[in-house]
Scaffold this motif. Structure first.
Motif, PDB file in Angstrom:
ATOM      1  N   GLU A  65      62.339 -10.325 -26.727  1.00  0.00           N
ATOM      2  CA  GLU A  65      61.269  -9.428 -26.288  1.00  0.00           C
ATOM      3  C   GLU A  65      61.907  -8.161 -25.718  1.00  0.00           C
ATOM      4  O   GLU A  65      63.057  -8.179 -25.271  1.00  0.00           O
ATOM      5  CB  GLU A  65      60.441 -10.101 -25.181  1.00  0.00           C
ATOM      6  N   ALA A  66      61.165  -7.083 -25.732  1.00  0.00           N
ATOM      7  CA  ALA A  66      61.582  -5.816 -25.112  1.00  0.00           C
ATOM      8  C   ALA A  66      62.889  -5.270 -25.685  1.00  0.00           C
ATOM      9  O   ALA A  66      63.688  -4.684 -24.971  1.00  0.00           O
ATOM     10  CB  ALA A  66      61.687  -5.969 -23.596  1.00  0.00           C
ATOM     11  N   ARG A  67      63.112  -5.467 -26.982  1.00  0.00           N
ATOM     12  CA  ARG A  67      64.267  -4.853 -27.643  1.00  0.00           C
ATOM     13  C   ARG A  67      63.960  -3.361 -27.790  1.00  0.00           C
ATOM     14  O   ARG A  67      62.798  -2.958 -27.758  1.00  0.00           O
ATOM     15  CB  ARG A  67      64.497  -5.471 -29.028  1.00  0.00           C
ATOM     16  N   PRO A  68      64.967  -2.517 -27.956  1.00  0.00           N
ATOM     17  CA  PRO A  68      64.686  -1.095 -28.151  1.00  0.00           C
ATOM     18  C   PRO A  68      63.699  -0.871 -29.292  1.00  0.00           C
ATOM     19  O   PRO A  68      63.743  -1.580 -30.308  1.00  0.00           O
ATOM     20  CB  PRO A  68      66.066  -0.517 -28.491  1.00  0.00           C
ATOM     21  N   ASP A  69      62.821   0.091 -29.109  1.00  0.00           N
ATOM     22  CA  ASP A  69      61.789   0.375 -30.100  1.00  0.00           C
ATOM     23  C   ASP A  69      62.385   0.716 -31.455  1.00  0.00           C
ATOM     24  O   ASP A  69      61.869   0.325 -32.488  1.00  0.00           O
ATOM     25  CB  ASP A  69      60.888   1.500 -29.592  1.00  0.00           C
ATOM     26  N   HIS A  70      63.460   1.449 -31.463  1.00  0.00           N
ATOM     27  CA  HIS A  70      64.109   1.860 -32.714  1.00  0.00           C
ATOM     28  C   HIS A  70      65.365   1.017 -32.912  1.00  0.00           C
ATOM     29  O   HIS A  70      66.246   0.991 -32.046  1.00  0.00           O
ATOM     30  CB  HIS A  70      64.456   3.351 -32.656  1.00  0.00           C
ATOM     31  N   GLY A  71      65.442   0.312 -34.044  1.00  0.00           N
ATOM     32  CA  GLY A  71      66.567  -0.574 -34.321  1.00  0.00           C
ATOM     33  C   GLY A  71      67.913   0.113 -34.350  1.00  0.00           C
ATOM     34  O   GLY A  71      68.942  -0.527 -34.184  1.00  0.00           O
ATOM     35  N   GLY A  72      67.935   1.428 -34.566  1.00  0.00           N
ATOM     36  CA  GLY A  72      69.191   2.165 -34.562  1.00  0.00           C
ATOM     37  C   GLY A  72      69.814   2.272 -33.177  1.00  0.00           C
ATOM     38  O   GLY A  72      70.985   2.614 -33.053  1.00  0.00           O
ATOM     39  N   ARG A  73      69.033   1.961 -32.155  1.00  0.00           N
ATOM     40  CA  ARG A  73      69.541   2.001 -30.788  1.00  0.00           C
ATOM     41  C   ARG A  73      69.757   0.583 -30.260  1.00  0.00           C
ATOM     42  O   ARG A  73      69.698   0.319 -29.072  1.00  0.00           O
ATOM     43  CB  ARG A  73      68.581   2.767 -29.901  1.00  0.00           C
ATOM     44  N   ASP A  74      69.987  -0.348 -31.175  1.00  0.00           N
ATOM     45  CA  ASP A  74      70.189  -1.749 -30.860  1.00  0.00           C
ATOM     46  C   ASP A  74      71.288  -2.277 -31.787  1.00  0.00           C
ATOM     47  O   ASP A  74      71.629  -1.637 -32.787  1.00  0.00           O
ATOM     48  CB  ASP A  74      68.870  -2.510 -31.112  1.00  0.00           C
ATOM     49  N   ARG A  75      71.821  -3.451 -31.484  1.00  0.00           N
ATOM     50  CA  ARG A  75      72.734  -4.080 -32.437  1.00  0.00           C
ATOM     51  C   ARG A  75      71.958  -4.261 -33.734  1.00  0.00           C
ATOM     52  O   ARG A  75      70.804  -4.682 -33.717  1.00  0.00           O
ATOM     53  CB  ARG A  75      73.179  -5.443 -31.922  1.00  0.00           C
ATOM     54  N   HIS A  76      72.596  -3.950 -34.860  1.00  0.00           N
ATOM     55  CA  HIS A  76      71.899  -4.110 -36.130  1.00  0.00           C
ATOM     56  C   HIS A  76      72.877  -4.315 -37.276  1.00  0.00           C
ATOM     57  O   HIS A  76      74.030  -3.948 -37.192  1.00  0.00           O
ATOM     58  CB  HIS A  76      70.975  -2.918 -36.417  1.00  0.00           C
ATOM     59  N   LEU A  77      72.360  -4.907 -38.318  1.00  0.00           N
ATOM     60  CA  LEU A  77      73.073  -5.080 -39.566  1.00  0.00           C
ATOM     61  C   LEU A  77      72.597  -3.980 -40.497  1.00  0.00           C
ATOM     62  O   LEU A  77      71.389  -3.738 -40.564  1.00  0.00           O
ATOM     63  CB  LEU A  77      72.720  -6.462 -40.124  1.00  0.00           C
ATOM     64  N   ALA A  78      73.501  -3.309 -41.177  1.00  0.00           N
ATOM     65  CA  ALA A  78      73.118  -2.263 -42.122  1.00  0.00           C
ATOM     66  C   ALA A  78      73.520  -2.698 -43.528  1.00  0.00           C
ATOM     67  O   ALA A  78      74.623  -3.196 -43.738  1.00  0.00           O
ATOM     68  CB  ALA A  78      73.793  -0.937 -41.765  1.00  0.00           C
ATOM     69  N   ALA A  79      72.599  -2.519 -44.466  1.00  0.00           N
ATOM     70  CA  ALA A  79      72.843  -2.881 -45.860  1.00  0.00           C
ATOM     71  C   ALA A  79      72.309  -1.757 -46.743  1.00  0.00           C
ATOM     72  O   ALA A  79      71.444  -0.987 -46.326  1.00  0.00           O
ATOM     73  CB  ALA A  79      72.152  -4.198 -46.195  1.00  0.00           C
ATOM     74  N   THR A  80      72.821  -1.684 -47.953  1.00  0.00           N
ATOM     75  CA  THR A  80      72.360  -0.655 -48.869  1.00  0.00           C
ATOM     76  C   THR A  80      71.326  -1.217 -49.842  1.00  0.00           C
ATOM     77  O   THR A  80      71.340  -2.402 -50.171  1.00  0.00           O
ATOM     78  CB  THR A  80      73.537  -0.051 -49.667  1.00  0.00           C
TER      79      THR A  80
END
Length: 124
Positions: A65-80
């Protein structure tokens, strides 16, 4: 000489493997790797190109709950992806929220059912 030359896999903690597979396998189309051994807890390995995503059904030490609104400002996995518009349409049809990248790149951020952030970047 670089000692590390590739990412093999990324592990994500999930509360329910089947629910997570509904997102990663059924919605996003990733293939399950049947080679996952019995590790003593539920989970799944998913193929993503030459790499993998490992879903671990374990107690999550992080808040969902209450993760940053934008996933780019959180830990994230990036894929193409080849076609960002097609992915966006797929997410919209499934009722899965997403946000376009604030950088202006052809990319979007979404979250899986366990609030893990995923960035999808268009690279035709």
């Amino acid at each position: 000489m670089h000692m590390i030359h590739a990412i093999h896999h990324v592990s994500l903690i999930v509360a329910d493997t089947e629910r997570a597979l509904g997102f990663y396998r059924d919605l996003l189309g990733l293939e399950v790797d049947p080679g996952r051994p019995d590790l003593g807890y539920p989970g799944a390995w998913l193929k993503i190109g030459a790499q993998q995503i490992h879903l671990l059904e374990l107690p999550n030490p992080d808040p969902v709950e209450a993760r940053p609104d934008h996933g780019g400002r959180d830990r994230h996995l990036a894929a193409t992806v080849a076609d960002l518009d097609a992915v966006a349409a797929l997410l919209e049809a499934a009722g899965t929220p997403y946000r376009l990248s604030r950088s202006g790149r052809r990319a979007l951020f979404t979250r899986d059912p366990d609030a893990n952030a995923l960035e999808l970047i268009e690279q035709p």
